[in-house]
Design a protein around this motif. Structure first.
Motif, PDB file in Angstrom:
ATOM      1  N   GLY A   1     -37.797  62.564  32.773  1.00  0.00           N
ATOM      2  CA  GLY A   1     -39.520  62.979  32.296  1.00  0.00           C
ATOM      3  C   GLY A   1     -39.596  64.843  32.066  1.00  0.00           C
ATOM      4  O   GLY A   1     -40.229  65.280  31.708  1.00  0.00           O
TER       5      GLY A   1
ATOM      6  N   ASP B   1     -41.578  59.753  31.702  1.00  0.00           N
ATOM      7  CA  ASP B   1     -42.104  59.710  30.586  1.00  0.00           C
ATOM      8  C   ASP B   1     -40.568  60.777  29.426  1.00  0.00           C
ATOM      9  O   ASP B   1     -40.906  61.812  29.963  1.00  0.00           O
ATOM     10  N   ARG B   2     -40.544  59.659  29.057  1.00  0.00           N
ATOM     11  CA  ARG B   2     -39.256  59.727  28.413  1.00  0.00           C
ATOM     12  C   ARG B   2     -39.766  60.472  26.831  1.00  0.00           C
ATOM     13  O   ARG B   2     -38.545  60.651  25.963  1.00  0.00           O
TER      14      ARG B   2
END
Length: 236
Positions: free
Chosen positions: A98, A228-229
Motif C-alpha cells: 500500500g 491497499d493496492r
C-alpha cells in the motif's frame, strides 16, 4: 519457524505462484523514497497465501541506507529508548504494498510517504529470512509513526478541550465565555492550558502502554490501509 505458523512466503518459494498478469514483475527495479532518492532495489515479493496476494516488497537496501548508521526506530512502552540494532548482513527491508507506487515507463518503484531517513531508521533483516509478525509490526510502526503521532495529538487535544468544556458547564460558565466576559482572567486560561496538557499527557501514557495492540495478530492485518493496492498501479 514451523511451516504451519508461517504467514508469509517469498514468491520464489511458491513454484505454482506467479506475478498477477495485471502487474509488472518489479523484481530488480530500483526503489525510491518520497524525495526521489534511491533506497534500494526490489529483490523479492512476500505473499500471504491466505489472502492470495502480494503484501510486501522485499528490498535490498542501497549502501547509503547502511552508511547512515541510524539506530532502528523502536520504543518500549515505558521509556523512550531504542530496543533494536541493525547487524552486519541485515541489508533488507520490507515495504507494504500500500506504500508502493509504480513508474512503469521508467521501471522503478517509489513511495510518496516515506523518506530516506525513515528507511534508514527502520529495522532491517537478512536476505531470505522468514518474516514474522513481530518484525512486521516493528516496520509498520516505523513507517507510520509520523502520521500516528499527528493523528494522536489532534485527537488528544480535542479530547482535552471537550473535557474542559464539560467541567466548565457544571459551574454554568465555559472557558470560552470566561474569555469573552473577562479577558483579563489570564490565570484561568493558564490553568486551562495546564489542565489540557495534563489530560493529553495522561492519554499519551495510555497510548504507549497499548501500542502493542495496534495491529491485529491474524491475517486481517492485510485488509488495512497499509496493504491497499488501489494506488499501486497508478501511472506517474
Amino acid at each position: 519457524m514451523a511451516d504451519k505458523k508461517k504467514n508469509l512466503y517469498y514468491l520464489n518459494e511458491l513454484s505454482d505462484w506467479k506475478v498477477d498478469s495485471d502487474d509488472p514483475d518489479v523484481r530488480g527495479w530500483k526503489v525510491k523514497d518520497k524525495d526521489n532518492r534511491v533506497v534500494g532495489k526490489v529483490d523479492n515479493l512476500l505473499v500471504s497465501k491466505s489472502k492470495e496476494k502480494v503484501v510486501y516488497l522485499d528490498v535490498e537496501v542501497d549502501t547509503s541506507i547502511i552508511e547512515a548508521n541510524h539506530k532502528p526506530y523502536g520504543k518500549s512502552a515505558s521509556a523512550d529508548v531504542h530496543e533494536f540494532v541493525n547487524k552486519d548482513g541485515e541489508n533488507h527491508l520490507i515495504i507494504p504494498i500500500g506504500h508502493a507506487r509504480l513508474n512503469e515507463d521508467e521501471k522503478y518503484v517509489y513511495t510518496d510517504k516515506i523518506d530516506h531517513q525513515t528507511f534508514a531508521e527502520t529495522k532491517r533483516k537478512e536476505r531470505g529470512i522468514d518474516v514474522d509478525r513481530d518484525y512486521e509490526v516493528v516496520v509498520l510502526e516505523s513507517y507510520n509513526r509520523n502520521d500516528g503521532n499527528r493523528n494522536y495529538n489532534e485527537q488528544t487535544t480535542r479530547t482535552a478541550d471537550r473535557d474542559l468544556e464539560n467541567r466548565s458547564q457544571t459551574t454554568g460558565t465555559s472557558e470560552r465565555e470566561r474569555r469573552q466576559v473577562d479577558p483579563a482572567t489570564e490565570s484561568d486560561l493558564d490553568t486551562g492550558r495546564s489542565e489540557r496538557t495534563r489530560i493529553a499527557n495522561e492519554g499519551e501514557i495510555g497510548n504507549n502502554r497499548a501500542s502493542e495492540g495496534r495491529y491485529p495478530d491474524d491475517d486481517s492485518l492485510y485488509e488495512g490501509e497499509d496493504f491497499d493496492r488501489s494506488n499501486y498501479r497508478r501511472r506517474s
